[in-house]
Structure formats: structure tokens, C-alpha cells
Write an enzyme that holds these catalytic residues in place. Structure first.
Site, PDB file in Angstrom:
ATOM      1  N   LEU A 179      10.926 -39.752   3.102  1.00  0.00           N
ATOM      2  CA  LEU A 179       9.786 -39.470   2.501  1.00  0.00           C
ATOM      3  C   LEU A 179       8.446 -39.931   3.268  1.00  0.00           C
ATOM      4  O   LEU A 179       7.449 -39.366   3.500  1.00  0.00           O
ATOM      5  CB  LEU A 179       9.854 -39.356   1.046  1.00  0.00           C
ATOM      6  CG  LEU A 179      10.799 -38.467   0.334  1.00  0.00           C
ATOM      7  CD1 LEU A 179      10.887 -39.089  -1.211  1.00  0.00           C
ATOM      8  CD2 LEU A 179      10.254 -37.170   0.209  1.00  0.00           C
TER       9      LEU A 179
ATOM     10  N   GLU B 232       0.750  -1.294  -0.139  1.00  0.00           N
ATOM     11  CA  GLU B 232       0.053  -0.214   0.029  1.00  0.00           C
ATOM     12  C   GLU B 232       0.814   1.149  -0.032  1.00  0.00           C
ATOM     13  O   GLU B 232       0.768   2.286  -0.787  1.00  0.00           O
ATOM     14  CB  GLU B 232      -0.675  -0.036   1.010  1.00  0.00           C
ATOM     15  CG  GLU B 232      -1.797  -1.130   1.282  1.00  0.00           C
ATOM     16  CD  GLU B 232      -1.221  -2.314   2.236  1.00  0.00           C
ATOM     17  OE1 GLU B 232      -2.122  -3.092   2.745  1.00  0.00           O
ATOM     18  OE2 GLU B 232      -0.065  -2.553   2.022  1.00  0.00           O
TER      19      GLU B 232
ATOM     20  N   GLY C 114      15.795 -39.663   1.279  1.00  0.00           N
ATOM     21  CA  GLY C 114      15.255 -40.822   0.589  1.00  0.00           C
ATOM     22  C   GLY C 114      13.877 -41.367   0.878  1.00  0.00           C
ATOM     23  O   GLY C 114      13.049 -40.642   1.431  1.00  0.00           O
TER      24      GLY C 114
ATOM     25  N   CYS D  56      -0.511   0.146   7.800  1.00  0.00           N
ATOM     26  CA  CYS D  56      -0.722   0.692   6.577  1.00  0.00           C
ATOM     27  C   CYS D  56      -2.360   1.212   6.504  1.00  0.00           C
ATOM     28  O   CYS D  56      -2.876   1.751   5.713  1.00  0.00           O
ATOM     29  CB  CYS D  56      -0.836  -0.609   5.459  1.00  0.00           C
ATOM     30  SG  CYS D  56       0.975  -1.065   5.033  1.00  0.00           S
TER      31      CYS D  56
ATOM     32  N   GLU E  82      13.576 -33.949   0.064  1.00  0.00           N
ATOM     33  CA  GLU E  82      14.034 -34.700  -1.239  1.00  0.00           C
ATOM     34  C   GLU E  82      14.317 -36.061  -1.173  1.00  0.00           C
ATOM     35  O   GLU E  82      14.737 -36.579  -2.045  1.00  0.00           O
ATOM     36  CB  GLU E  82      15.297 -33.723  -1.919  1.00  0.00           C
ATOM     37  CG  GLU E  82      14.657 -32.498  -2.303  1.00  0.00           C
ATOM     38  CD  GLU E  82      15.874 -32.154  -3.310  1.00  0.00           C
ATOM     39  OE1 GLU E  82      16.791 -32.505  -3.653  1.00  0.00           O
ATOM     40  OE2 GLU E  82      15.605 -30.682  -3.927  1.00  0.00           O
TER      41      GLU E  82
ATOM     42  N   THR F 189      20.468 -40.849   1.942  1.00  0.00           N
ATOM     43  CA  THR F 189      20.633 -40.045   0.851  1.00  0.00           C
ATOM     44  C   THR F 189      22.125 -39.139   0.990  1.00  0.00           C
ATOM     45  O   THR F 189      23.035 -38.855   0.040  1.00  0.00           O
ATOM     46  CB  THR F 189      19.603 -38.948   0.730  1.00  0.00           C
ATOM     47  OG1 THR F 189      18.428 -39.753   0.323  1.00  0.00           O
ATOM     48  CG2 THR F 189      19.783 -37.866  -0.528  1.00  0.00           C
TER      49      THR F 189
ATOM     50  N   SER G 245       8.331 -41.510   6.064  1.00  0.00           N
ATOM     51  CA  SER G 245       7.961 -40.970   7.348  1.00  0.00           C
ATOM     52  C   SER G 245       7.394 -39.794   7.562  1.00  0.00           C
ATOM     53  O   SER G 245       6.266 -39.694   8.326  1.00  0.00           O
ATOM     54  CB  SER G 245       9.610 -40.776   8.123  1.00  0.00           C
ATOM     55  OG  SER G 245      10.085 -41.785   8.237  1.00  0.00           O
TER      56      SER G 245
END
Length: 335
Positions: free
Chosen positions: A280, A57, A276, A93, A274, A212, A282
């Protein structure tokens, strides 16, 4: 043209402007504002560029030319998120809007942040200014889903991401039974790898599991896109207990909860997971996910590590095909 249609046209412009603050506005929300004269001309517009600096604003009013200042009393201010009413790093604002004396204010959605939540709208209405709320509300909330998740659930917005073959594998077969999760499969293309780095630049943190980290030693940074690298995390109880320092500034956490607590306390509003496969899974088992991105290659393999099974409560939010297909899933609306 009906008033609602007109309001939606200018609110879409607010959303376009707001998206420009994707990387620098955080941890504040992305907000866009447009000032429209009585005859339908845009006389000012702005967005929240950087945290700690002027809100949308403020920038919109600052862009109004001197000769157009006289049009403000009959103008409409469009803003994608409710104007703030509290003193933070910048003044409220809502008070600025009242001082400028526009005729009408149109808000996309109410700010879920505890210090606002309707107070900005109330302040403006008490000054005698007409306020309309809820124009393109779904789109406005969607734009700031990370900010909203962080404030509503006190944890980052969680994106699970993996790349798989056409027949559903993310890792090659194990050389010997019981030896970890197998070697990663390189199924991404040069283009989709670039999109991964774009995603990293747009989010605050990234996490992988111990396997990983030990097999791939991923850098987890931004190299193929412009922007800041996310904070890299490793999920591993054994590494955390050993006290070993991980390379590339990675932080090690023994549990999902401890990692999420750290991110919340440090105002990190989004997390990419990402891999392993076990890591994922879990997150899926704990119900700790907001978005799942699956890249599927046309390649097939004879066996290996299966991709995680999608939860039952997912719906497709979008699909893009670049040779490899990228599908984005979100929770069903019934959740």
C-alpha cells in the site's frame, strides 16, 4: 420552474438508470438516457445494459410506444454522456438521434474517449438540433471515473483499501524482529466484510503483496455478494523470478508498472489494492492512487504494524458508520 432546474431533474434520472450498468457495461461507460415530451412526460428511457449491446439512446428510443412516436419532433433527449459518433460494436448513436429528429438534446458531459470527444455533439448540432452540454457535469463524470481514468491516464482507476484499529494498526506485533509484517488483525465485522465483497464485484482486478499472500493465502474473490470476481494479482519480484504458479489463478508481477500495463492492455479499468502495508505504501509513494478506503474499528491494540500514512493531498469524499467507520478519500481538487 427554470429550464436549468428542469434539465437537472431529468439528468438525475439518467444517472439513476446509468448506474444499473455498473457490472455489465464495462469496459464501456455507464450511460442513461431519458426522452421527455414537450408537456414534460417521460415517453422513453433506457441505459447501456451490456457491452456489445444497444447503447442507452438506442434502448430509450426502442422503449417509446407507437402512439408516442409522433411526439419525438418536439421532445428532448437527455443523456448522461455524449452520444457516440463512431462505428464500434454498434452504429453511432448520434446518427440515430438525427434520424429520430428530436427537438433538443441535453448531455451531462463530453465523452473523453478519443474517438468521440465532441464529435457526437457536433454531428447533432450540424443537423440543426439544439444541444445543451454540462448539466450535472460533475456527477456525470464522477459516475464514470473508472472509464475516464483508464482512457485519460492509460491505467486502471486505483483504490487502496485497508482496515485498521482505532489507534492505527493493521497488523499484530511481530513475534520476532525482522520477520515480515506481522499477523493480520481481524477488525472487520460480518457486515463490512460483505461490503468488501460488494466492492470486489464492482471492480476489475485486485492486488496484494507477497507477505499478504504467504501469510493469509487470500482467495481475493466474491463470495458474500453477487457478481464476477476480480482478476487476482500478486506483487512480488521474488515470486515472479521463481516462476512458481500461484494458487486460485493469481497472476504474479515483479513491479507495479508491469501489473498496471497488463491491466491496461487487457481493458481492466479498475484495481483494488488490499495490502499489505508495504505494498500500500509503495502505491502511495508512487502517487498511484485515485481513491483510498479506510475501515476503522473501535478496537485498540497495544502495538503492531502501523497503517499506511495518508498522503497530504487527500480530502474526505464520504463517510459511513456501521459500528466500524468507513471513510473514502479522494485527491484534493487542486491536484
Amino acid at each position: 420552474m427554470e429550464q436549468r432546474e428542469t434539465d437537472e431533474i431529468y439528468m438525475r434520472r439518467c444517472l439513476q438508470l446509468a448506474a444499473n450498468g455498473r457490472q455489465l457495461a464495462k469496459p464501456n461507460p455507464m450511460v442513461g438516457a431519458v426522452i421527455v415530451s414537450e408537456d414534460g412526460r417521460i415517453i422513453g428511457e433506457g441505459y447501456h445494459i451490456r457491452c456489445g449491446e444497444g447503447h442507452a439512446e438506442v434502448n430509450a428510443f426502442a422503449s417509446v410506444s407507437e402512439e408516442d412516436e409522433a411526439l419525438l419532433p418536439s421532445a428532448t433527449l437527455y443523456v448522461s454522456l455524449e452520444p457516440c459518433s463512431h462505428h464500434g460494436k454498434t452504429p453511432p448513436c448520434a446518427d440515430l438521434i438525427v434520424r429520430k429528429g428530436v427537438r433538443r438534446v441535453v448531455c451531462g458531459c463530453i465523452d473523453p474517449f478519443a474517438e468521440v470527444q465532441g464529435r457526437g455533439v457536433r454531428r447533432i448540432r450540424e443537423a440543426g438540433i439544439e444541444v445543451t452540454v454540462g448539466v450535472l457535469e460533475k456527477e456525470c463524470l464522477e459516475l464514470n471515473r473508472r472509464f475516464i481514468t483508464y482512457n485519460r491516464h492509460r491505467r486502471p482507476y486505483i483504490i487502496l483499501k485497508w482496515a485498521q484499529t482505532a489507534n492505527g494498526f493493521i497488523g499484530s506485533a511481530l513475534p520476532h524482529p525482522g520477520e515480515g509484517e506481522g499477523q493480520p488483525l481481524q477488525v472487520s465485522t460480518r457486515f463490512t466484510k460483505m461490503l468488501v465483497h460488494k466492492l470486489r464485484a464492482e471492480n476489475d482486478a485486485i492486488l496484494v503483496g507477497r507477505t499478504t499472500e504467504e501469510q493469509e493465502h487470500p482467495q481475493l474473490n466474491v463470495r458474500l455478494w453477487a457478481g464476477e470476481s476480480p482478476v487476482p494479482l500478486i506483487l512480488s519480484a521474488s515470486l515472479a523470478a521463481s516462476g512458481r504458479i500461484a494458487p486460485h489463478g493469481k497472476k504474479v508481477f515483479p513491479t507495479i508498472g508491469s501489473a498496471l500495463d497488463y491491466l491496461f492492455e487487457n481493458q481492466k479499468q479498475s484495481l483494488i489494492v488490499e495490502g499489505g502495508a508495504r505494498t500500500l505504501c509503495s502505491f502511495i509513494e508512487c502517487g498511484l492512487w485515485d481513491e483510498i478506503r479506510v475501515e476503522t474499528s473501535p478496537l485498540t491494540v497495544e502495538g503492531g504494524v502501523r497503517a499506511p500514512r495518508l498522503p497530504d493531498n487527500v480530502q474526505v469524499a464520504g463517510t459511513q458508520d456501521f459500528g466500524n467507520r468507513i471513510t473514502v478519500y479522494r485527491r484534493t481538487s487542486k491536484e
